[in-house]
Design a protein around this motif. Sequence first.
Motif, mmCIF file in Angstrom:
data_model
loop_
_atom_site.group_PDB
_atom_site.id
_atom_site.type_symbol
_atom_site.label_atom_id
_atom_site.label_comp_id
_atom_site.label_asym_id
_atom_site.label_seq_id
_atom_site.Cartn_x
_atom_site.Cartn_y
_atom_site.Cartn_z
ATOM 1 N N SER A 68 -15.827 -2.801 14.792
ATOM 2 C CA SER A 68 -15.692 -4.080 14.084
ATOM 3 C C SER A 68 -15.408 -3.922 12.606
ATOM 4 O O SER A 68 -16.206 -4.307 11.753
ATOM 5 C CB SER A 68 -16.965 -4.898 14.296
ATOM 6 O OG SER A 68 -17.220 -5.043 15.662
ATOM 7 N N GLY A 82 -9.808 -7.488 10.095
ATOM 8 C CA GLY A 82 -8.699 -8.221 10.688
ATOM 9 C C GLY A 82 -8.301 -9.344 9.761
ATOM 10 O O GLY A 82 -9.131 -9.926 9.069
ATOM 11 N N ALA A 137 -5.226 -4.573 7.343
ATOM 12 C CA ALA A 137 -5.898 -4.548 8.637
ATOM 13 C C ALA A 137 -5.081 -3.840 9.709
ATOM 14 O O ALA A 137 -5.628 -3.089 10.519
ATOM 15 C CB ALA A 137 -6.235 -5.969 9.081
ATOM 16 N N ASN A 139 -6.594 -0.684 11.752
ATOM 17 C CA ASN A 139 -6.861 -0.784 13.188
ATOM 18 C C ASN A 139 -5.993 0.174 13.997
ATOM 19 O O ASN A 139 -6.455 0.744 14.995
ATOM 20 C CB ASN A 139 -6.661 -2.225 13.662
ATOM 21 C CG ASN A 139 -7.826 -3.121 13.273
ATOM 22 O OD1 ASN A 139 -8.947 -2.652 13.101
ATOM 23 N ND2 ASN A 139 -7.568 -4.405 13.128
ATOM 24 N N ARG A 140 -4.757 0.367 13.589
ATOM 25 C CA ARG A 140 -3.892 1.299 14.327
ATOM 26 C C ARG A 140 -4.351 2.740 14.160
ATOM 27 O O ARG A 140 -4.343 3.516 15.127
ATOM 28 C CB ARG A 140 -2.445 1.119 13.866
ATOM 29 C CG ARG A 140 -1.830 -0.170 14.368
ATOM 30 C CD ARG A 140 -0.486 -0.466 13.750
ATOM 31 N NE ARG A 140 -0.007 -1.774 14.183
ATOM 32 C CZ ARG A 140 1.049 -2.391 13.694
ATOM 33 N NH1 ARG A 140 1.747 -1.820 12.723
ATOM 34 N NH2 ARG A 140 1.405 -3.571 14.148
ATOM 35 N N ALA A 177 -7.514 3.089 16.254
ATOM 36 C CA ALA A 177 -7.178 3.133 17.680
ATOM 37 C C ALA A 177 -6.599 4.499 18.053
ATOM 38 O O ALA A 177 -6.916 5.061 19.109
ATOM 39 C CB ALA A 177 -6.191 2.025 18.015
ATOM 40 N N LEU A 235 -12.951 -4.249 17.713
ATOM 41 C CA LEU A 235 -12.108 -4.833 16.680
ATOM 42 C C LEU A 235 -12.950 -5.643 15.704
ATOM 43 O O LEU A 235 -14.072 -6.049 16.017
ATOM 44 C CB LEU A 235 -11.059 -5.739 17.324
ATOM 45 C CG LEU A 235 -10.007 -5.046 18.195
ATOM 46 C CD1 LEU A 235 -9.264 -6.066 19.044
ATOM 47 C CD2 LEU A 235 -9.025 -4.253 17.326
ATOM 48 N N CYS A 250 -12.006 -11.566 15.458
ATOM 49 C CA CYS A 250 -10.709 -12.062 15.933
ATOM 50 C C CYS A 250 -10.592 -13.576 15.758
ATOM 51 O O CYS A 250 -9.678 -14.197 16.316
ATOM 52 C CB CYS A 250 -10.509 -11.698 17.402
ATOM 53 S SG CYS A 250 -10.578 -9.925 17.744
ATOM 54 N N ASP A 258 -2.195 -7.346 13.718
ATOM 55 C CA ASP A 258 -3.354 -6.645 13.164
ATOM 56 C C ASP A 258 -4.306 -6.141 14.241
ATOM 57 O O ASP A 258 -5.061 -5.192 14.018
ATOM 58 C CB ASP A 258 -4.156 -7.579 12.241
ATOM 59 C CG ASP A 258 -3.378 -7.995 11.005
ATOM 60 O OD1 ASP A 258 -2.282 -7.447 10.785
ATOM 61 O OD2 ASP A 258 -3.875 -8.865 10.270
ATOM 62 N N PHE A 259 -4.284 -6.805 15.398
ATOM 63 C CA PHE A 259 -5.275 -6.540 16.442
ATOM 64 C C PHE A 259 -4.682 -5.924 17.719
ATOM 65 O O PHE A 259 -5.436 -5.453 18.570
ATOM 66 C CB PHE A 259 -5.983 -7.847 16.829
ATOM 67 C CG PHE A 259 -6.711 -8.519 15.710
ATOM 68 C CD1 PHE A 259 -8.048 -8.232 15.461
ATOM 69 C CD2 PHE A 259 -6.076 -9.437 14.886
ATOM 70 C CE1 PHE A 259 -8.731 -8.856 14.429
ATOM 71 C CE2 PHE A 259 -6.751 -10.072 13.856
ATOM 72 C CZ PHE A 259 -8.079 -9.779 13.625
#
Length: 335
Positions: free
Chosen positions: A58, A61, A66, A70-71, A74, A86, A89, A101-102
């Motif tokens: 968490s 985002g 972001a 996040n990438r 991941a 994440l 959202c 972004d997500f």
Amino acid sequence: MEERKKEHIELAFKSRIEGADANRYFNYEPMLSPHHSGAPTPISFAGKRMMLPVWVSSMTGGTRSAAEINRNLARVCAEYGMGMGLGSCRILLEDRSHWKDFDVRDIIGNEVPLFANIGIAQLEKMLKDGSWERLEELVHLLRADGLIIHVNPLQEAFQPEGDIFEEAPINTLSRFVEKTRIPLIVKEVGQGMGPESLKALLQLPLEAIEFGALGGTNFTLLELRRQEDFDTKPFESFANVGHTASEMCAFVNEMLDSSIYIRTRNIIISGGISDVLEGYRLVRTCRMPALFGMGSGFLRYATGDYGKLKAFAEQLKKSLSLADAYLRLRQQPDK
């Protein structure tokens, strides 16, 4: 070798240990194992397989950085077999322009768990107006494995734009678990939970409870420091209210000896875990299946050069392997 020895001399005086906290909890047994070179033992979580007991949870985002954060997270979770939650959202329920972004499922792959995230205040409102199925649609569109519900009453109360809870969060959660089949994680956002809150949550059919314990990023303090209309000093003691990860592990272990029916499957130990051996110790101490989170450690390297984030994860993997090989938990005296 000559250069390495020179570095040893230069760093020797900077590398003195005045007090080793980890030594309180572990016996160091250097004679009993080789260096581990095999793959870690897989861990089952939410129907997926993880290779390290580490949850990257968490972060963010809806901000300029972001998507990159996040990438990168991941990517490292896919490479090292870690689970990922994440950031909130909520913005996707209002504005799909932040979708990129997500949208990280193609990056993280299908082997490890990925969870979306929404606040308890939004869940309460969506249950009230009958739109809660939009959360299931969100999980489906993100191709996530479930949903994190974050609970943050003190943050919301001190936030100028904060939401007001009309119901106790446990009542909102109880209503939602009766309606949905998606796996759920419930977390606090930086001040943890006391025994009565944990007891109530453990009796719900959750995939996990994430501690979000006192000692990490404190969003109550953060919101107070955003205030400009009054002196916040008299109210900052609210930021010290809460429970540490170690306290919460003890609470959970006590619940296992009680007569309550525990339906929650896992614990995610997070909040102030900045030391890998502290996370390792708490996972081994907790009598429920457990992972640990080091959010700030990952966030520090999540922008820019991926190589630094990968190096951090590689060292984390190596450290956990060394702990398995050479450390044994000491019997702690009853207090």
